[in-house]
Design a protein around this motif. Structure first.
Motif, PDB file in Angstrom:
ATOM      1  N   LEU A 199     -70.553 -26.935 -20.907  1.00  0.00           N
ATOM      2  CA  LEU A 199     -69.903 -26.636 -19.633  1.00  0.00           C
ATOM      3  C   LEU A 199     -68.624 -25.813 -19.772  1.00  0.00           C
ATOM      4  O   LEU A 199     -68.381 -24.920 -18.945  1.00  0.00           O
ATOM      5  CB  LEU A 199     -69.622 -27.932 -18.863  1.00  0.00           C
ATOM      6  N   PRO A 200     -67.770 -26.024 -20.786  1.00  0.00           N
ATOM      7  CA  PRO A 200     -66.565 -25.191 -20.897  1.00  0.00           C
ATOM      8  C   PRO A 200     -66.858 -23.698 -21.032  1.00  0.00           C
ATOM      9  O   PRO A 200     -65.993 -22.870 -20.719  1.00  0.00           O
ATOM     10  CB  PRO A 200     -65.886 -25.737 -22.157  1.00  0.00           C
ATOM     11  N   PHE A 201     -68.066 -23.338 -21.455  1.00  0.00           N
ATOM     12  CA  PHE A 201     -68.422 -21.930 -21.635  1.00  0.00           C
ATOM     13  C   PHE A 201     -69.197 -21.358 -20.445  1.00  0.00           C
ATOM     14  O   PHE A 201     -69.487 -20.159 -20.422  1.00  0.00           O
ATOM     15  CB  PHE A 201     -69.276 -21.763 -22.893  1.00  0.00           C
ATOM     16  N   ALA A 202     -69.546 -22.204 -19.491  1.00  0.00           N
ATOM     17  CA  ALA A 202     -70.471 -21.812 -18.435  1.00  0.00           C
ATOM     18  C   ALA A 202     -69.812 -21.879 -17.064  1.00  0.00           C
ATOM     19  O   ALA A 202     -68.853 -22.620 -16.841  1.00  0.00           O
ATOM     20  CB  ALA A 202     -71.698 -22.712 -18.460  1.00  0.00           C
ATOM     21  N   ASP A 203     -70.371 -21.106 -16.140  1.00  0.00           N
ATOM     22  CA  ASP A 203     -70.026 -21.246 -14.730  1.00  0.00           C
ATOM     23  C   ASP A 203     -70.935 -22.269 -14.059  1.00  0.00           C
ATOM     24  O   ASP A 203     -70.505 -23.008 -13.170  1.00  0.00           O
ATOM     25  CB  ASP A 203     -70.144 -19.891 -14.031  1.00  0.00           C
ATOM     26  N   ILE A 204     -72.198 -22.285 -14.480  1.00  0.00           N
ATOM     27  CA  ILE A 204     -73.160 -23.269 -13.988  1.00  0.00           C
ATOM     28  C   ILE A 204     -73.973 -23.777 -15.173  1.00  0.00           C
ATOM     29  O   ILE A 204     -74.423 -22.989 -16.006  1.00  0.00           O
ATOM     30  CB  ILE A 204     -74.128 -22.664 -12.940  1.00  0.00           C
ATOM     31  N   VAL A 205     -74.140 -25.086 -15.248  1.00  0.00           N
ATOM     32  CA  VAL A 205     -75.011 -25.705 -16.244  1.00  0.00           C
ATOM     33  C   VAL A 205     -76.149 -26.386 -15.505  1.00  0.00           C
ATOM     34  O   VAL A 205     -75.920 -27.187 -14.591  1.00  0.00           O
ATOM     35  CB  VAL A 205     -74.255 -26.717 -17.115  1.00  0.00           C
ATOM     36  N   VAL A 206     -77.370 -26.045 -15.876  1.00  0.00           N
ATOM     37  CA  VAL A 206     -78.544 -26.628 -15.236  1.00  0.00           C
ATOM     38  C   VAL A 206     -79.317 -27.471 -16.248  1.00  0.00           C
ATOM     39  O   VAL A 206     -79.201 -27.278 -17.458  1.00  0.00           O
ATOM     40  CB  VAL A 206     -79.464 -25.540 -14.641  1.00  0.00           C
ATOM     41  N   SER A 207     -80.105 -28.402 -15.716  1.00  0.00           N
ATOM     42  CA  SER A 207     -80.907 -29.247 -16.600  1.00  0.00           C
ATOM     43  C   SER A 207     -82.102 -29.793 -15.835  1.00  0.00           C
ATOM     44  O   SER A 207     -82.030 -30.012 -14.616  1.00  0.00           O
ATOM     45  CB  SER A 207     -80.074 -30.413 -17.134  1.00  0.00           C
ATOM     46  N   SER A 208     -83.196 -30.008 -16.557  1.00  0.00           N
ATOM     47  CA  SER A 208     -84.343 -30.711 -16.005  1.00  0.00           C
ATOM     48  C   SER A 208     -84.181 -32.194 -16.308  1.00  0.00           C
ATOM     49  O   SER A 208     -84.288 -32.615 -17.470  1.00  0.00           O
ATOM     50  CB  SER A 208     -85.645 -30.193 -16.602  1.00  0.00           C
ATOM     51  N   LEU A 209     -83.943 -32.984 -15.289  1.00  0.00           N
ATOM     52  CA  LEU A 209     -83.825 -34.436 -15.461  1.00  0.00           C
ATOM     53  C   LEU A 209     -85.189 -35.080 -15.675  1.00  0.00           C
ATOM     54  O   LEU A 209     -85.265 -36.242 -16.088  1.00  0.00           O
ATOM     55  CB  LEU A 209     -83.154 -35.057 -14.237  1.00  0.00           C
ATOM     56  N   SER A 210     -86.257 -34.313 -15.407  1.00  0.00           N
ATOM     57  CA  SER A 210     -87.624 -34.827 -15.600  1.00  0.00           C
ATOM     58  C   SER A 210     -87.889 -35.159 -17.054  1.00  0.00           C
ATOM     59  O   SER A 210     -88.799 -35.945 -17.356  1.00  0.00           O
ATOM     60  CB  SER A 210     -88.656 -33.786 -15.154  1.00  0.00           C
ATOM     61  N   LYS A 211     -87.118 -34.569 -17.957  1.00  0.00           N
ATOM     62  CA  LYS A 211     -87.386 -34.684 -19.380  1.00  0.00           C
ATOM     63  C   LYS A 211     -86.722 -35.946 -19.944  1.00  0.00           C
ATOM     64  O   LYS A 211     -86.901 -37.024 -19.419  1.00  0.00           O
ATOM     65  CB  LYS A 211     -86.926 -33.410 -20.087  1.00  0.00           C
ATOM     66  N   ILE A 212     -85.907 -35.832 -20.980  1.00  0.00           N
ATOM     67  CA  ILE A 212     -85.450 -37.022 -21.676  1.00  0.00           C
ATOM     68  C   ILE A 212     -84.468 -37.853 -20.860  1.00  0.00           C
ATOM     69  O   ILE A 212     -84.321 -39.057 -21.074  1.00  0.00           O
ATOM     70  CB  ILE A 212     -84.835 -36.643 -23.054  1.00  0.00           C
ATOM     71  N   PHE A 213     -83.788 -37.259 -19.881  1.00  0.00           N
ATOM     72  CA  PHE A 213     -82.897 -38.048 -19.021  1.00  0.00           C
ATOM     73  C   PHE A 213     -83.689 -39.157 -18.341  1.00  0.00           C
ATOM     74  O   PHE A 213     -83.211 -40.281 -18.206  1.00  0.00           O
ATOM     75  CB  PHE A 213     -82.240 -37.143 -17.984  1.00  0.00           C
ATOM     76  N   SER A 214     -84.912 -38.847 -17.900  1.00  0.00           N
ATOM     77  CA  SER A 214     -85.797 -39.867 -17.332  1.00  0.00           C
ATOM     78  C   SER A 214     -86.583 -40.559 -18.441  1.00  0.00           C
ATOM     79  O   SER A 214     -86.557 -41.777 -18.565  1.00  0.00           O
ATOM     80  CB  SER A 214     -86.749 -39.235 -16.318  1.00  0.00           C
ATOM     81  N   GLY A 215     -87.302 -39.761 -19.223  1.00  0.00           N
ATOM     82  CA  GLY A 215     -88.031 -40.298 -20.370  1.00  0.00           C
ATOM     83  C   GLY A 215     -89.384 -40.892 -20.050  1.00  0.00           C
ATOM     84  O   GLY A 215     -90.316 -40.786 -20.847  1.00  0.00           O
ATOM     85  N   ASP A 216     -89.529 -41.518 -18.883  1.00  0.00           N
ATOM     86  CA  ASP A 216     -90.767 -42.214 -18.560  1.00  0.00           C
ATOM     87  C   ASP A 216     -91.866 -41.303 -18.048  1.00  0.00           C
ATOM     88  O   ASP A 216     -92.989 -41.762 -17.820  1.00  0.00           O
ATOM     89  CB  ASP A 216     -90.504 -43.307 -17.514  1.00  0.00           C
ATOM     90  N   ALA A 217     -91.566 -40.031 -17.824  1.00  0.00           N
ATOM     91  CA  ALA A 217     -92.572 -39.041 -17.421  1.00  0.00           C
ATOM     92  C   ALA A 217     -93.315 -39.457 -16.155  1.00  0.00           C
ATOM     93  O   ALA A 217     -94.525 -39.244 -16.033  1.00  0.00           O
ATOM     94  CB  ALA A 217     -93.556 -38.773 -18.565  1.00  0.00           C
ATOM     95  N   ASN A 218     -92.585 -40.037 -15.207  1.00  0.00           N
ATOM     96  CA  ASN A 218     -93.207 -40.440 -13.941  1.00  0.00           C
ATOM     97  C   ASN A 218     -92.415 -39.987 -12.720  1.00  0.00           C
ATOM     98  O   ASN A 218     -92.696 -40.427 -11.600  1.00  0.00           O
ATOM     99  CB  ASN A 218     -93.402 -41.958 -13.900  1.00  0.00           C
ATOM    100  N   VAL A 219     -91.429 -39.109 -12.924  1.00  0.00           N
ATOM    101  CA  VAL A 219     -90.638 -38.621 -11.796  1.00  0.00           C
ATOM    102  C   VAL A 219     -89.987 -37.295 -12.194  1.00  0.00           C
ATOM    103  O   VAL A 219     -89.589 -37.104 -13.344  1.00  0.00           O
ATOM    104  CB  VAL A 219     -89.568 -39.654 -11.369  1.00  0.00           C
ATOM    105  N   MET A 220     -89.895 -36.390 -11.220  1.00  0.00           N
ATOM    106  CA  MET A 220     -89.257 -35.095 -11.444  1.00  0.00           C
ATOM    107  C   MET A 220     -87.804 -35.136 -10.967  1.00  0.00           C
ATOM    108  O   MET A 220     -87.432 -35.951 -10.114  1.00  0.00           O
ATOM    109  CB  MET A 220     -90.004 -33.995 -10.694  1.00  0.00           C
ATOM    110  N   GLY A 221     -87.006 -34.216 -11.480  1.00  0.00           N
ATOM    111  CA  GLY A 221     -85.620 -34.091 -11.018  1.00  0.00           C
ATOM    112  C   GLY A 221     -84.913 -32.980 -11.761  1.00  0.00           C
ATOM    113  O   GLY A 221     -85.335 -32.572 -12.844  1.00  0.00           O
ATOM    114  N   GLY A 222     -83.871 -32.460 -11.162  1.00  0.00           N
ATOM    115  CA  GLY A 222     -83.067 -31.419 -11.785  1.00  0.00           C
ATOM    116  C   GLY A 222     -81.619 -31.523 -11.346  1.00  0.00           C
ATOM    117  O   GLY A 222     -81.299 -32.203 -10.363  1.00  0.00           O
ATOM    118  N   SER A 223     -80.741 -30.852 -12.077  1.00  0.00           N
ATOM    119  CA  SER A 223     -79.316 -30.891 -11.734  1.00  0.00           C
ATOM    120  C   SER A 223     -78.669 -29.548 -12.023  1.00  0.00           C
ATOM    121  O   SER A 223     -79.154 -28.767 -12.847  1.00  0.00           O
ATOM    122  CB  SER A 223     -78.592 -31.984 -12.525  1.00  0.00           C
TER     123      SER A 223
END
Length: 607
Positions: free
Chosen positions: A403-427
């Motif tokens: 984040l200190p190097f970026a104006d916007i940081v994006v991520s797919s929460l569907s991946k390891i943030f969730s882990g259970d592979a049963n729901v989508m999400g992003g940030s």
């Protein structure tokens, strides 16, 4: 995890699973070729590529009642999303094809009392109806933008539609004279719900008893709805769940405690893994999926900085990121190698007076796990006035801080943030110290739509409570597997941040407690070895990554089947295998990989 048959969901027996089993190399080719022996057996697939069966069923019922001859319906969570879809088709397709699209809106019947819980859900749907000629263009928008409705939203709203609570707007207007839908509003009270685990489709309303009056039927229906939807989700916890997710993304909330209506402690956000004291919850935005976060980051920058500036895609990216930059707005300049020559060429263009909207990059990249020099890109951005957007999905914000190097940081929460592979999400995080922060926030005021479905939010919050502890174990497992692959004489090259040429760039952003992540890619010397290894490996096999279980994929075949030669010129070999490492016992995983390598070695000795 037991072996999963071709076409079955991954995880098995999961109504809203994000992956599908393609257990052989041949099955992956068959999927890409559209062969019936593969696609005919698929019960699900990755949500932006495979239209979930619950969405298909809802779309079919809408088509049946629409009174049109259209053959497909794509469902979106808002009128504005549907309008963006039609605008995209107008920009990409011949005029006669774009003109053939029809949009219908489904709204709650304003002539009937609305249960409070339904008003909280805001279950309106907009459907873009298309024929065979316009289908490919609408499907592109649906896939690239990530704006289509989720399978849980589809189940819920389909139930309302079948119950007669959700209507085609034109039919309401023609029968009642009411022309505008009742607006969604916040609830004044909530039902106490028992579980967020219910994923079954909403059942049809019970028939009225013989002799019951209309008023009695309406009252019973109203009470039935309150009780039924009350069992599915405690909507009173949706806002606390959003807050908890955002604080985890910031690295400010790392506990495993249950949700509470009590506001978080004052000043908690000031101490976070991002190292930015003035970062606030309202600088973090949630989206229905990771690609929708990237799509909206691009939209936000076009709105904040002007729509005549091209973007730069630096480094070989995930397929749909490049498609978004190519097809939405004025275009993109692609530096697929992210090499020293690419940096120098970019600098010459900037020195020569060319100006750009933003640099988009991944940290690390998918599938080569390479990392750009964030300090160098930041210096160029400051000097030549462009934004930096970083996708940290693979690195994860438990391992790295970009984040200190970026104006916007994006991520797919569907991946390891969730882990259970049963729901989508992003940030998406807007850096409050960035040059374009005020302009981006102004764009949000008029353009941002929160379309993240409440049930999906609740699943995401629950799944992510142990995110940090899972990352630690996955990091360790990945290191062990990398050691096995690097020791094999069959393996030509292993791609992993710790051993790539860009290791110093990764470590410049690595947190003191961070590892190197759970994604590994590698190539064999011979295709026959890759095929034998893939067919033999005793893990789940299908698309996606970041699952709590190890997931293997012939990634380039799936992501770039129609452009294999193009990908190969950027060092992305067509027979590359990608491993998303899970939480299994380390010794077990090591043995699984050693056994698959022995099978591949047997192919070599037979030649």
């Amino acid at each position: 995890m037991p072996r999963i048959d071709l076409g079955e969901s991954i995880p098995p027996h999961t109504a809203h699973a994000l992956s599908v089993s393609l257990p052989t190399w041949k099955a992956n080719i068959g999927y890409e070729e559209g062969e019936e022996w593969v696609v005919g057996r698929m019960v699900t697939g990755y949500p932006r590529f495979f239209i979930h069966r619950s969405i298909q069923a809802f779309a079919a019922d809408i088509l049946a009642k629409s009174g049109t001859s259209k053959t497909k319906a794509f469902l979106f969570p808002s009128r504005r999303a549907a309008a963006r879809c039609t605008s995209f088709v107008e920009s990409q397709a011949p005029p006669e094809i774009a003109a053939s699209l029809v949009t219908v809106n489904l709204v709650l019947d304003p002539t009937r009392p609305t249960p409070e819980v339904l008003a909280t859900y805001c279950p309106e749907i907009s459907a873009v109806l298309c024929d065979q000629a316009s289908f490919p263009f609408v499907k592109q928008y649906w896939q690239h933008s990530g704006e289509g409705i989720s399978s849980r939203r589809a189940e819920f709203c389909h139930g309302l539609f079948k119950d007669g609570l959700l209507h085609l707007e034109d039919s309401i207007a023609s029968s009642t004279g009411v022309t505008s839908p009742k607006p969604c509003r916040g609830p004044k009270r909530y039902q106490r719900l028992s579980s967020v685990d219910a994923t079954k489709p909403v059942p049809s309303a019970q028939p009225a008893q013989n002799g019951a009056s209309a008023d009695t039927q309406e009252s019973e229906s109203f009470r039935f709805l309150e009780e039924r939807f009350g069992r599915n989700l405690d909507v009173s916890f949706v806002q606390p769940a959003k807050s908890a997710i955002k604080r985890r993304i910031a690295g400010a909330l790392r506990s495993n405690k249950e949700l509470s209506h009590t506001p978080p402690p004052e000043g908690e956000m000031e101490s976070n893994l991002r190292g930015i004291v003035n970062l606030r919850e309202d600088d973090i935005y949630l989206f229905p999926c990771g690609m929708n976060a990237i799509y909206n980051a691009h939209r936000a920058l076009l709105g904040a900085r002007g729509s005549n500036l091209k973007s730069i895609d630096f480094g070989f990216p995930y397929v749909d990121t490049l498609k978004i930059l190519e097809k939405f707005g004025p275009g993109v300049v692609f530096y697929g190698h992210a090499s020293e020559a690419d940096y120098e060429h970019l600098e010459r263009r900037l020195e020569g007076g060319e100006r750009f909207l933003a640099v988009f990059c991944e940290f690390p990249s998918n599938p080569l796990l390479a990392c750009p020099d964030m300090k160098r890109l930041r210096q160029l951005a400051d000097k030549y006035d462009f934004a930096v957007v970083v996708d940290e999905t693979i690195g994860t914000f438990a391992n790295i801080n970009v984040l200190p190097f970026a104006d916007i940081v994006v991520s797919s929460l569907s991946k390891i943030f969730s882990g259970d592979a049963n729901v989508m999400g992003g940030s998406a995080i807007f850096n409050p110290n960035g040059r374009y922060y005020s302009a981006l926030k102004a764009w949000v005021e008029t353009e941002y739509e929160d379309t993240y479905w409440p049930e999906d939010i609740m699943f995401m919050e629950r799944n992510s409570r142990d995110f940090v502890s899972r990352i630690d174990r996955i990091n360790a497992n990945a290191e062990a597997i990398v050691d096995v692959l690097r020791a094999s004489p069959l393996v030509k090259r292993v791609f992993y941040p710790r051993y790539n040429e860009s290791r110093a760039n990764y470590e410049a952003c690595q947190l003191p407690s961070g590892g190197y992540g759970g994604l590994i890619s590698f190539v064999f010397y011979k295709k026959e070895q890759a095929v034998a290894f893939y067919d033999a490996i005793d893990t789940a096999k299908g698309p996606s990554l970041g699952t709590n279980f190890t997931l293997t994929s012939p990634y380039v075949v799936l992501a770039h089947y129609q452009e294999l030669d193009w990908a190969e010129q950027y060092g992305v070999e067509r027979d590359l295998i990608r491993i998303s490492v899970g939480l299994e016992e380390t010794e077990h995983l090591v043995n699984v990989f050693k056994e698959a390598l022995r099978v591949a070695e047997g192919v070599e000795t037979q030649q």
